[in-house]
Design an enzyme around this catalytic site. Structure first.
Site, mmCIF file in Angstrom:
data_model
loop_
_atom_site.group_PDB
_atom_site.id
_atom_site.type_symbol
_atom_site.label_atom_id
_atom_site.label_comp_id
_atom_site.label_asym_id
_atom_site.label_seq_id
_atom_site.Cartn_x
_atom_site.Cartn_y
_atom_site.Cartn_z
ATOM 1 N N GLU A 6 90.791 69.168 93.527
ATOM 2 C CA GLU A 6 89.898 69.619 92.464
ATOM 3 C C GLU A 6 89.204 70.914 92.859
ATOM 4 O OE1 GLU A 6 87.163 66.693 90.889
ATOM 5 O OE2 GLU A 6 88.566 65.071 91.326
ATOM 6 N N MET A 8 77.955 63.880 83.076
ATOM 7 C CA MET A 8 78.253 62.516 82.664
ATOM 8 C C MET A 8 77.625 62.150 81.315
ATOM 9 S SD MET A 8 80.241 61.797 85.074
ATOM 10 C CE MET A 8 80.549 60.062 84.759
ATOM 11 N N ASP A 57 88.691 63.700 76.964
ATOM 12 C CA ASP A 57 89.787 64.054 77.868
ATOM 13 C C ASP A 57 91.100 64.312 77.129
ATOM 14 O OD1 ASP A 57 88.016 63.713 80.026
ATOM 15 O OD2 ASP A 57 88.481 61.592 80.173
ATOM 16 N N HIS A 61 89.113 66.667 85.301
ATOM 17 C CA HIS A 61 89.213 65.217 85.209
ATOM 18 C C HIS A 61 90.089 64.701 86.346
ATOM 19 C CE1 HIS A 61 89.241 61.303 83.286
ATOM 20 N NE2 HIS A 61 90.538 61.243 83.500
ATOM 21 N N ASN A 120 86.767 71.367 81.448
ATOM 22 C CA ASN A 120 86.381 70.163 82.179
ATOM 23 C C ASN A 120 87.446 69.881 83.223
ATOM 24 O OD1 ASN A 120 84.833 67.723 82.693
ATOM 25 N ND2 ASN A 120 86.507 66.606 81.718
#
Length: 200
Positions: free
Chosen positions: A176, A92, A147, A111, A109
């Protein structure tokens, strides 16, 4: 040899746990060698150690507002571990061009939305508020824009009548945990190719 992977976390790191467990299968094409956190009390550090993976914290506090200095300290540990791929798993902190540039094409990453829809935070609440019928998660390469990096893989879930933010988040998180190990494996296979070269 399998590419060596480091995972960056800030909390429990459930996606980190999914990656480590997947990588422990004999045929998986990557090896998780290090878990790093910017928080010394991140629960994921003990989870990683319990799974047999080296784990360490580099607190951001001593560096004050010097984000690049904090990232240089992180990068030194990544290099020391021989990492070749970095996976962000609930990390974060916004990264500076320094670390993003150092690991361009090798930093992933995950998301919790179907990018390019809903970058940033509160993705589940925003999707519900917009009346979406579908939602999901995305694995992408990290670039300087938040992102915005090239999409490597996505998984979709339906938004059902009566869904709350928590219920939808749990449904997405299940995907995920499947998608991230699969996307990492695909990138690792490419990096193993001789013509792809290896990180010095």
């Amino acid at each position: 040899m399998k590419p060596r992977v480091a995972v960056l976390i800030s909390g429990r790191g459930s996606n980190m746990e999914a990656l480590v467990q997947a990588a422990q299968a004999p045929g998986y094409p990557a090896e998780i060698v290090l878990v790093l956190s910017n928080k010394e009390d991140a629960a994921g550090l003990d989870i990683a150690r319990g799974l047999g993976v080296a784990a360490a914290a580099v607190s951001a506090k001593p560096f004050g507002r010097d984000r690049a200095a904090h990232e240089r300290a992180i990068d030194a540990l990544l290099v020391e571990a021989g990492a070749e791929i970095i996976c962000l798993a609930g990390y974060m902190r916004l990264l500076t061009p320094y670390l993003v540039g150092r690991w361009a094409g090798r930093m992933l990453n995950i998301h919790p939305s179907l990018l390019p829809a809903y970058p940033g935070l509160d993705t589940h609440a925003r999707a519900l508020a917009a009346g979406e019928r579908r939602h999901g998660c995305t694995v992408h390469l990290v670039t300087e824009g938040m992102d915005e990096g090239p999409i490597l893989a996505q998984a979709e879930v339906p938004i059902l009548p009566g869904d709350t933010e928590a219920v939808l988040a749990a449904r997405v998180l299940e995907q995920e945990h499947i998608l991230y190990p699969a996307a990492l494996a695909a990138l690792a296979e490419k990096i193993r190719l001789p013509e792809a070269g290896r990180r010095p």
